[in-house]
Structures are given as C-alpha cells and as structure tokens.
Design an enzyme around this catalytic site. Sequence first.
Site, PDB file in Angstrom:
ATOM      1  N   LYS A   4      39.853  35.741  39.043  1.00  0.00           N
ATOM      2  CA  LYS A   4      40.816  36.174  40.059  1.00  0.00           C
ATOM      3  C   LYS A   4      42.219  35.610  39.870  1.00  0.00           C
ATOM      4  O   LYS A   4      43.189  36.361  39.952  1.00  0.00           O
ATOM      5  CB  LYS A   4      40.277  35.862  41.460  1.00  0.00           C
ATOM      6  CG  LYS A   4      39.073  36.743  41.834  1.00  0.00           C
ATOM      7  CD  LYS A   4      38.421  36.281  43.138  1.00  0.00           C
ATOM      8  CE  LYS A   4      37.223  37.177  43.490  1.00  0.00           C
ATOM      9  NZ  LYS A   4      36.475  36.645  44.637  1.00  0.00           N
ATOM     10  N   TYR A  25      36.934  29.376  48.311  1.00  0.00           N
ATOM     11  CA  TYR A  25      36.294  30.133  49.391  1.00  0.00           C
ATOM     12  C   TYR A  25      36.627  29.493  50.735  1.00  0.00           C
ATOM     13  O   TYR A  25      37.744  29.072  50.962  1.00  0.00           O
ATOM     14  CB  TYR A  25      34.774  30.222  49.170  1.00  0.00           C
ATOM     15  CG  TYR A  25      34.408  30.770  47.820  1.00  0.00           C
ATOM     16  CD1 TYR A  25      34.902  32.004  47.393  1.00  0.00           C
ATOM     17  CD2 TYR A  25      33.580  30.072  46.957  1.00  0.00           C
ATOM     18  CE1 TYR A  25      34.563  32.518  46.154  1.00  0.00           C
ATOM     19  CE2 TYR A  25      33.235  30.587  45.716  1.00  0.00           C
ATOM     20  CZ  TYR A  25      33.737  31.802  45.332  1.00  0.00           C
ATOM     21  OH  TYR A  25      33.401  32.297  44.109  1.00  0.00           O
ATOM     22  N   SER A  48      34.404  34.981  39.759  1.00  0.00           N
ATOM     23  CA  SER A  48      35.645  34.869  40.534  1.00  0.00           C
ATOM     24  C   SER A  48      36.709  34.011  39.868  1.00  0.00           C
ATOM     25  O   SER A  48      37.848  33.996  40.328  1.00  0.00           O
ATOM     26  CB  SER A  48      35.342  34.298  41.912  1.00  0.00           C
ATOM     27  OG  SER A  48      34.915  35.332  42.752  1.00  0.00           O
ATOM     28  N   TYR A  93      37.097  45.910  38.620  1.00  0.00           N
ATOM     29  CA  TYR A  93      37.036  44.537  39.120  1.00  0.00           C
ATOM     30  C   TYR A  93      35.711  43.874  38.717  1.00  0.00           C
ATOM     31  O   TYR A  93      35.677  42.717  38.277  1.00  0.00           O
ATOM     32  CB  TYR A  93      37.219  44.541  40.648  1.00  0.00           C
ATOM     33  CG  TYR A  93      36.679  43.298  41.308  1.00  0.00           C
ATOM     34  CD1 TYR A  93      37.364  42.085  41.222  1.00  0.00           C
ATOM     35  CD2 TYR A  93      35.454  43.318  41.981  1.00  0.00           C
ATOM     36  CE1 TYR A  93      36.849  40.936  41.800  1.00  0.00           C
ATOM     37  CE2 TYR A  93      34.931  42.174  42.564  1.00  0.00           C
ATOM     38  CZ  TYR A  93      35.623  40.983  42.466  1.00  0.00           C
ATOM     39  OH  TYR A  93      35.119  39.835  43.020  1.00  0.00           O
ATOM     40  N   VAL A 115      30.650  32.604  41.125  1.00  0.00           N
ATOM     41  CA  VAL A 115      29.245  32.535  41.533  1.00  0.00           C
ATOM     42  C   VAL A 115      28.269  32.303  40.383  1.00  0.00           C
ATOM     43  O   VAL A 115      27.090  32.072  40.624  1.00  0.00           O
ATOM     44  CB  VAL A 115      28.760  33.773  42.327  1.00  0.00           C
ATOM     45  CG1 VAL A 115      29.319  33.776  43.718  1.00  0.00           C
ATOM     46  CG2 VAL A 115      29.058  35.042  41.592  1.00  0.00           C
TER      47      VAL A 115
HETATM   48  N1  GLU Z   1      31.684  39.566  40.994  1.00  0.00           N
HETATM   49  C1  GLU Z   1      31.404  38.716  42.108  1.00  0.00           C
HETATM   50  C2  GLU Z   1      31.498  39.479  43.411  1.00  0.00           C
HETATM   51  O1  GLU Z   1      32.441  40.187  43.588  1.00  0.00           O
HETATM   52  C3  GLU Z   1      32.317  37.547  42.085  1.00  0.00           C
HETATM   53  C4  GLU Z   1      32.107  36.661  43.242  1.00  0.00           C
HETATM   54  C5  GLU Z   1      32.431  35.234  42.967  1.00  0.00           C
HETATM   55  O2  GLU Z   1      32.344  34.744  41.863  1.00  0.00           O
HETATM   56  O3  GLU Z   1      32.749  34.566  43.968  1.00  0.00           O
HETATM   57  O4  GLU Z   1      30.653  39.382  44.255  1.00  0.00           O
END
Ligand code: GLU
Length: 423
Positions: free
Chosen positions: A67, A241, A64, A189, A259
């Site tokens: 992002k 988050y 993430s 993504y 994550v």
């Molecule tokens: N590729 C992961 C997902 O979409 C990223 C989530 C994350 O790092 O929070 O679940």
Amino acid sequence: MRSPIPDYLAEVLDDCRGDEGGAVADYIPELARADPDRLAIALTTPDGATYCAGDADVEFSIQSMSKPFAYDIALRDSGFEAVLGKIGVEPSGEAFNEISLESSSGRPRNPMINAGAIAAHSLIEGRDAEERTERFRERMSLAADRELQYDEAVYTSELESAYRNMAIGYMLRTHGVLDGDPEDVVRGYIRQCALSVTTRDLSIMAATLANGGVQPVTGRRLSGDRAIRQTLSVMMTCGMYDAAGDWMTTVGIPAKSGVAGGILGALPGQVGIAVLSPRLDVHGNSTRGVQLFERLADDMGLHLMEVPPVGRSVLRGHTLHGDADVIGLQGVIGFAAAEAVVRQVVETELSGGEVILDLTRVHGVSDVARRILLEVVRRLTLHDDKQVSLVDPEGILEDPDAGDGVRPRVLASLDDRGGSPAH
Ligand code: GLU
C-alpha cells in the site's frame, strides 16, 4: 573481524522464537497454508548494507505492505491534487477492510486501509489492471534491485473469495472515487497484494523510503522527497491498522504490516527494516513481528521521537587566524544547528575586519540552514562592514549568493586566504 550486527539480529530472533501467540490469516485460503513458524528479520542502511537473520530469503506475498508503495507511485503518476481529492490522510481507527468512507467528503479515510488502497491502485498509470500491476511490479523490482514476480496461487485464491473488497470497489464507484470498472480495479489491487517478496527484499525497499526515494544499492532515484514524506507520514499515522497509536508510542517507526505476516518499517535517514512471522494478533499485525520491532526500537534507540540534540555540537568554536575571526562548524547543519551558529556570531566579540566561516568539516546543510547562514553572511557584510569568507573545499554551500549583491569569498583552506577563490 566478524560483524556483530547479524549476531545481534539472530539473538533477537531467538529471544522471541518461543512465542506462538496469534494465528495465520485464513480468509485467503492460500495464506492459511503458510508455515506459521517462519521467522525472519532484515535491515538495510541508507548506503545499501543489508543484514539478515532467520528465513530472510523465503518468499511470501507482500499484501498490505504494497500500500505505501502504490500510494507513492499514485502520487507521482496522478499528482498530489488528484490523489488527495480521492483519498484522505486521517487514521481511521477501524479495521483494514472496513466498508466505510469519510462522511463529509465521501473519500476513503486513508491509503493504508483497503478502501484507500483500492483507490490508490486506480491512480497508478495504466489503462487496466494488467498495465497497472505491470507498472507496479517494475517499480518494485527497481526498489528491491531484483526482478520480482506475482504469486499466481495467492492471487487466484484471494480473487475467488474477494466479495468484501469487491463490495468496497462498488461503494467507491458509487461515490465517484473510482471512475472505471470497479471489478477491474479490485482485481488489480489484489494482484498488487500478491507480489512475491522476501524479508531481505522488503528491507531494501523500506530503505528506499528511508532514504528519501533513492534506492540505497543502485543509487537510483525512484521517488521524490515530497511523495516520500507524504507516504511515510501516512505510514506513521495509519500504517498499523487500528493499532496505529499503540505502535507510535511503543515503536515510533513509520511502518506497514501485511496479512501474510510481514511488517516493514522505514526510519527516515537511518534504516529500512523488515520482519516476517505469519501468526497475526487481533489487529491483523504479526504477533512476533511487533515484538521484534519493539525490541529493535528499544535496543537501538530507533523511535522517531528520540533524536540526539544537534544544536551546540556543530560548533567547533571561535578562533583567531591572523586578524580574522574564524567560526568553525562541523557535521550536518539543520535549523537548530544554524541557530546555534547565529547565536555564536551574535554573542562573539568579532575583533578583525574579516569573518571566516569554516565549513571544512560540514557534510550536509539543510535548506533552511543554508538560508540562515547566507543571511548571516549578508548582515555581517552589509550591516557590520566585515569581509566574509567561507572555507568550503567541497562546495557544500553551493552557489553562495547571499542576496543584495553579497557573495562571500570561497576558499579551499584557511591557508588559502589572500589567494584566489576556490571556485
Ligand atoms: N490483500 C489483502 C486484503 O485486501 C491485504 C490485507 C492486508 O494485508 O492487510 O484483504
């Protein structure tokens, strides 16, 4: 002398090494294989110095933390209007993979949760997942100043069990947030999330955000001020988050976690920071990573809301030079500093026919400060009938047009008075 900074970073790592709280993410099978004890920290300054400690050169997937960068690229590729029309900027208070949209607009709440990030990925230039992820990889390689690659094992592993993100993709398609094939966008993504980086890379990439989009090592401009401001703002409000409020109060650095156990933070104008520790807390943030950031923010006074007062410290005072009143300034002039200059000029009994603003020791002037200083020049000239000069050897107040035909004389030094303008 040996720099104390790496020693400090090593000490901070050692202090939290013992904490084994949390667990590595296992909903992506490949991530479950990560060594939970990995621990790294890196920081990069706006002029490109990087300091590391621990496993800072071990590669892991960006997840993430991709992002904010994808959002920044989407803003530039598709424009603010298109991006804001499809993705909101409100903290959701929900988990990162929540299957929900804003009830009023049908948009994902923000680009830091999966729904918004999938939409942001679709707004990167490219006809399909392959072109978009290649563009993403190229831009990220420029930010890291090295050729980055995708981790195919992580990509395949996540794709095989991507039911939830696929569901989000179809939901976005139903609401018209995605135009094309939702599976292609979600594949893109997921690939974007599988970019392989080190903690060192991430700190340099974060420093590019902290530096207003200018890569600190190469000096190359990779993004614009407005896109970066927008990106840092959503990182600040939505990056952690459903623990974003807690993060804002305790750490106060715009940040994004992933994550795989990484967290990157970008403190505007000051520093890019990255950490790695794969065990995650209940919010999905790296347990020791959060501690490392809290420690750094405390020790180094890095909280965004902790800023030294700048107003009076820019004034070097009022002196007389022959029959001229000299107001000396120093440092970086922003709004509060420019206001202090205005007050000094208003409150000082100006005795001579000439007023000199000495900018020799000024090394930065914000846009609003520039307008205020030029208005001071205009008023002194037209209302108070003074001759106004600037001592500005570096041309820091570039093209000093004060309006109404007023242009102050620009001198290279105080002793230059009477001579010809410096430029
Ligand atoms: N590729 C992961 C997902 O979409 C990223 C989530 C994350 O790092 O929070 O679940």
